[in-house]
Design a protein around this motif. Structure first.
Motif, PDB file in Angstrom:
ATOM      1  N   ASN A   1       0.980  -1.337   0.088  1.00 56.40           N
ATOM      2  CA  ASN A   1       0.072   0.060   0.036  1.00 56.40           C
ATOM      3  C   ASN A   1       1.042   1.230   0.025  1.00 56.40           C
ATOM      4  OD1 ASN A   1      -2.342   1.240   0.080  1.00 56.40           O
ATOM      5  ND2 ASN A   1      -2.582   1.799   2.350  1.00 56.40           N
ATOM      6  N   ALA A   2       1.815   1.159  -0.830  1.00 60.15           N
ATOM      7  CA  ALA A   2       2.962   2.258  -0.916  1.00 60.15           C
ATOM      8  C   ALA A   2       3.834   2.338  -2.080  1.00 60.15           C
ATOM      9  CB  ALA A   2       3.570   2.550   0.345  1.00 60.15           C
ATOM     10  N   GLY A   3       4.296   3.183  -2.678  1.00 63.71           N
ATOM     11  CA  GLY A   3       5.154   3.198  -3.768  1.00 63.71           C
ATOM     12  C   GLY A   3       4.918   4.053  -4.869  1.00 63.71           C
ATOM     13  N   HIS A   4       5.973   4.361  -5.567  1.00 66.50           N
ATOM     14  CA  HIS A   4       5.990   5.246  -6.861  1.00 66.50           C
ATOM     15  C   HIS A   4       6.584   4.663  -8.071  1.00 66.50           C
ATOM     16  CE1 HIS A   4       7.918   8.982  -8.690  1.00 66.50           C
ATOM     17  NE2 HIS A   4       6.338   9.091  -9.088  1.00 66.50           N
ATOM     18  N   LEU A   5       5.595   4.274  -8.913  1.00 63.73           N
ATOM     19  CA  LEU A   5       5.719   3.507 -10.172  1.00 63.73           C
ATOM     20  C   LEU A   5       6.161   4.728 -11.088  1.00 63.73           C
ATOM     21  CD1 LEU A   5       5.678   1.140 -12.161  1.00 63.73           C
ATOM     22  CD2 LEU A   5       3.291   1.704 -12.604  1.00 63.73           C
ATOM     23  N   VAL A   6       7.223   4.627 -11.884  1.00 67.12           N
ATOM     24  CA  VAL A   6       7.748   5.364 -13.037  1.00 67.12           C
ATOM     25  C   VAL A   6       7.812   5.016 -14.247  1.00 67.12           C
ATOM     26  CG1 VAL A   6       9.364   7.213 -13.528  1.00 67.12           C
ATOM     27  CG2 VAL A   6       8.959   6.921 -11.208  1.00 67.12           C
ATOM     28  N   THR A   7       7.118   5.420 -15.334  1.00 71.91           N
ATOM     29  CA  THR A   7       7.275   4.720 -16.684  1.00 71.91           C
ATOM     30  C   THR A   7       8.115   5.781 -17.589  1.00 71.91           C
ATOM     31  OG1 THR A   7       5.233   5.654 -17.224  1.00 71.91           O
ATOM     32  CG2 THR A   7       5.350   3.420 -16.406  1.00 71.91           C
ATOM     33  N   ILE A   8       8.815   5.304 -18.503  1.00 70.68           N
ATOM     34  CA  ILE A   8       9.719   6.196 -19.479  1.00 70.68           C
ATOM     35  C   ILE A   8       9.144   6.250 -20.722  1.00 70.68           C
ATOM     36  CG2 ILE A   8      12.158   6.768 -20.423  1.00 70.68           C
ATOM     37  CD1 ILE A   8      11.812   6.962 -17.087  1.00 70.68           C
ATOM     38  N   SER A   9       8.295   7.083 -20.924  1.00 77.66           N
ATOM     39  CA  SER A   9       7.984   7.189 -22.214  1.00 77.66           C
ATOM     40  C   SER A   9       8.673   8.053 -23.321  1.00 77.66           C
ATOM     41  CB  SER A   9       6.517   7.875 -22.226  1.00 77.66           C
ATOM     42  OG  SER A   9       5.747   8.070 -23.557  1.00 77.66           O
ATOM     43  N   SER A  10       8.365   8.907 -24.013  1.00 77.64           N
ATOM     44  CA  SER A  10       8.903   9.817 -24.929  1.00 77.64           C
ATOM     45  C   SER A  10       8.127  11.019 -25.554  1.00 77.64           C
ATOM     46  CB  SER A  10       9.393   8.845 -26.252  1.00 77.64           C
ATOM     47  OG  SER A  10      10.053   9.769 -27.071  1.00 77.64           O
ATOM     48  N   VAL A  11       8.976  11.963 -26.068  1.00 69.89           N
ATOM     49  CA  VAL A  11       8.040  12.998 -26.551  1.00 69.89           C
ATOM     50  C   VAL A  11       7.449  12.452 -27.826  1.00 69.89           C
ATOM     51  CG1 VAL A  11       9.963  14.053 -27.766  1.00 69.89           C
ATOM     52  CG2 VAL A  11       8.274  15.633 -27.118  1.00 69.89           C
ATOM     53  N   SER A  12       7.977  11.591 -28.288  1.00 71.73           N
ATOM     54  CA  SER A  12       7.271  11.137 -29.806  1.00 71.73           C
ATOM     55  C   SER A  12       6.095  10.385 -29.454  1.00 71.73           C
ATOM     56  CB  SER A  12       8.496  10.054 -30.293  1.00 71.73           C
ATOM     57  OG  SER A  12       8.425   8.621 -29.290  1.00 71.73           O
ATOM     58  N   ALA A  13       5.581  10.147 -28.277  1.00 71.65           N
ATOM     59  CA  ALA A  13       4.338   9.570 -27.923  1.00 71.65           C
ATOM     60  C   ALA A  13       3.252  10.378 -28.356  1.00 71.65           C
ATOM     61  CB  ALA A  13       4.542   9.436 -26.520  1.00 71.65           C
ATOM     62  N   VAL A  14       3.478  11.795 -28.528  1.00 71.67           N
ATOM     63  CA  VAL A  14       2.596  12.836 -28.822  1.00 71.67           C
ATOM     64  C   VAL A  14       1.861  12.564 -30.285  1.00 71.67           C
ATOM     65  CG1 VAL A  14       3.158  14.525 -27.291  1.00 71.67           C
ATOM     66  CG2 VAL A  14       3.833  14.789 -29.529  1.00 71.67           C
ATOM     67  N   ARG A  15       2.423  11.842 -31.179  1.00 75.35           N
ATOM     68  CA  ARG A  15       1.950  11.685 -32.550  1.00 75.35           C
ATOM     69  C   ARG A  15       2.674  10.640 -33.263  1.00 75.35           C
ATOM     70  NH1 ARG A  15       1.339  16.603 -35.912  1.00 75.35           N
ATOM     71  NH2 ARG A  15       0.563  14.967 -37.197  1.00 75.35           N
TER      72      ARG A  15
END
Length: 252
Positions: free
Chosen positions: A135-149
């Motif tokens: 019941n605690a934690g921080h999930l971080v995903t690494i996407s990209s500026v290229s995700a916008v289109r």
């Protein structure tokens, strides 16, 4: 708003590039690190480098190919048992192979799609199972500026997978809204790494150290979604969304 200090941080794809760069920054901040990647020899060298930076931190390394999905669950659980708790998990492992659709490079496109999305899904499942239990934690995903289109040629599948990562992250965030579990999606702009060292004339590109410092600062802020470095990408990502497709064709 006060942000919880995340002492124990797991990073996938940590043997080089952005993963390594983030590990170096977190070591300077005194964080304990659980690092995994396919190249164990590089991880061992990185562990030595991190302990030279800060001998008071705990560093543990394990071999992991994120496309071996059951291994993802096993390694995450082993780290969790070893450290007693994982406070932040950064899903960084990825790849950028590919070519225009229909040009005979299906295998390269498939590998990118599976590594950047299906393997990330396995990592997210393993991480969130741990966070839900504690019941605690921080999930971080690494996407990209290229995700916008969408983009052309080698970027086509890569951009599509990053759009999927952004969408998945938002869905997980909504699912655990108003709980002690936080979810952040980081969208790096152009940062020089081994993945793109052969590409010339990239606009607004920064070196790995500058890029990773910006990423770590964004991760520490624990915002839902951000583009880094903030200049120029906090502005340019909106311009990219409305840029005519013919201009995008000339850029990529």
């Amino acid at each position: 708003m006060m942000v919880t200090k995340r002492q124990t941080i797991l990073i996938t794809g940590a043997s080089s590039g952005l993963g390594k760069g983030m590990a170096l920054e977190f070591a300077k901040m005194g964080r304990d690190l659980a690092l995994c990647a396919r190249r164990v020899d590089r991880l061992e060298l990185l562990e030595q480098e991190l302990l030279l930076i800060n001998p008071n931190i705990k560093v543990s390394t394990k071999e992991l190919d994120v496309n071996q999905h059951q291994d993802v669950f096993r390694v995450f659980d082993e780290f969790n048992s070893e450290f007693g708790q994982l406070d932040r998990i950064i899903l960084n492992a990825g790849m950028g192979k590919g070519a225009a659709i229909g040009t005979g490079r299906f295998e390269a496109n498939r590998q990118t799609a599976e590594t950047n999305f299906v393997a990330l899904l396995a990592q997210a499942e393993a991480a969130m199972a741990i966070f839900r239990k504690q019941n605690a934690g921080h999930l971080v995903t690494i996407s990209s500026v290229s995700a916008v289109r969408g983009f052309r040629r080698a970027m086509t599948v890569y951009a599509a997978t990053k759009a999927a990562v952004t969408s998945l992250s938002e869905g997980i965030r909504i699912d655990v809204m108003d709980t002690p579990i936080k979810v952040s999606c980081i969208h790096p702009g152009f940062i020089r790494t081994e993945l793109n060292e052969h590409v010339d004339k990239v606009p607004f590109i920064v070196d790995t150290k500058v890029g990773c410092r910006a990423m770590v600062a964004a991760i520490e802020a624990e915002k839902a979604s951000c583009f880094v470095p903030s200049w120029p990408w906090a502005v340019l990502n909106w311009l990219l969304r409305i840029t005519p497709s013919r201009w995008i064709r000339q850029m990529s």
